[in-house]
Design a protein around this motif. Structure first.
Motif, PDB file in Angstrom:
ATOM      1  N   ASP A 160       0.832  -1.202   0.000  1.00 55.97           N
ATOM      2  CA  ASP A 160       0.000   0.000   0.000  1.00 55.97           C
ATOM      3  C   ASP A 160       0.867   1.252   0.000  1.00 55.97           C
ATOM      4  OD1 ASP A 160      -2.536   1.205  -0.118  1.00 55.97           O
ATOM      5  OD2 ASP A 160      -2.465   1.625   2.026  1.00 55.97           O
TER       6      ASP A 160
ATOM      7  N   ALA B 136       0.944   4.066  -2.885  1.00 54.04           N
ATOM      8  CA  ALA B 136       0.609   5.445  -2.507  1.00 54.04           C
ATOM      9  C   ALA B 136       1.729   6.407  -2.882  1.00 54.04           C
ATOM     10  CB  ALA B 136       0.326   5.523  -1.002  1.00 54.04           C
TER      11      ALA B 136
ATOM     12  N   ARG C  16      -3.428   7.515   2.805  1.00 46.21           N
ATOM     13  CA  ARG C  16      -2.982   6.109   2.757  1.00 46.21           C
ATOM     14  C   ARG C  16      -1.659   5.945   3.493  1.00 46.21           C
ATOM     15  NH1 ARG C  16      -2.947   4.463  -3.390  1.00 46.21           N
ATOM     16  NH2 ARG C  16      -1.999   2.561  -2.539  1.00 46.21           N
TER      17      ARG C  16
END
Length: 158
Positions: A99, A103, A126
């Motif tokens: 993630d 991001a 995020r």
């Protein structure tokens, strides 16, 4: 992943090191016979980066470098069990790292060539969600202040 973070850092470094004159950027390819369509040579240049956009990108790069350091440290835990992380914790870290990488990649792309403020806010959110999980296992005291500086740079563009 670590490779994605390194690529994003390299691309941001290249963008930040590029000269600020609009005529020195990459040029559009002109095919034979299309010259008359391109009356103004200035249309072939990428405009110089706005100072506030530059500040944002510098901050995004700083955050990215901090996350890259965290990812390097986390990846060594897969080999070196001295941190005492179990398989479940490593899986959570791996998901978190994916993630973070996505991001950072999106944030870097959304910070150049006309800042997409909403997309940048989403990317920062995020990263803020991912950072406590990483910071729970690894120290990087500069990361929260780097995220704050990036958010301030983004707010300065609004």
């Amino acid at each position: 992943s670590l490779a994605q973070l390194r690529d994003a850092n390299r691309e941001m470094a290249e963008e930040l090191e590029a000269p600020d004159s609009g005529n020195s950027g990459p040029r559009a390819e002109v095919f034979s016979g299309d010259e008359e369509l391109l009356e103004d040579d200035d249309d072939l240049s990428i405009p110089p980066m706005d100072p506030s956009e530059r500040t944002l990108l510098e901050n995004v790069r700083c955050v990215s470098e901090h996350f890259e350091d965290l990812v390097k440290e986390a990846s060594t835990c897969c080999i070196d069990q001295s941190k005492g992380l179990g398989l479940a914790e490593l899986e959570v870290l791996a998901e978190n790292i994916e993630d973070v990488s996505g991001a950072i990649d999106a944030l870097a792309a959304d910070s150049v060539g006309g800042t997409d403020i909403e997309a940048c806010k989403s990317g920062l959110e995020r990263l803020r969600k991912a950072s406590p999980i990483l910071l729970q296992h690894f120290e990087k005291h500069q990361l929260p202040s780097a995220l704050d500086a990036t958010e301030a740079a983004l707010l300065a563009i609004e």
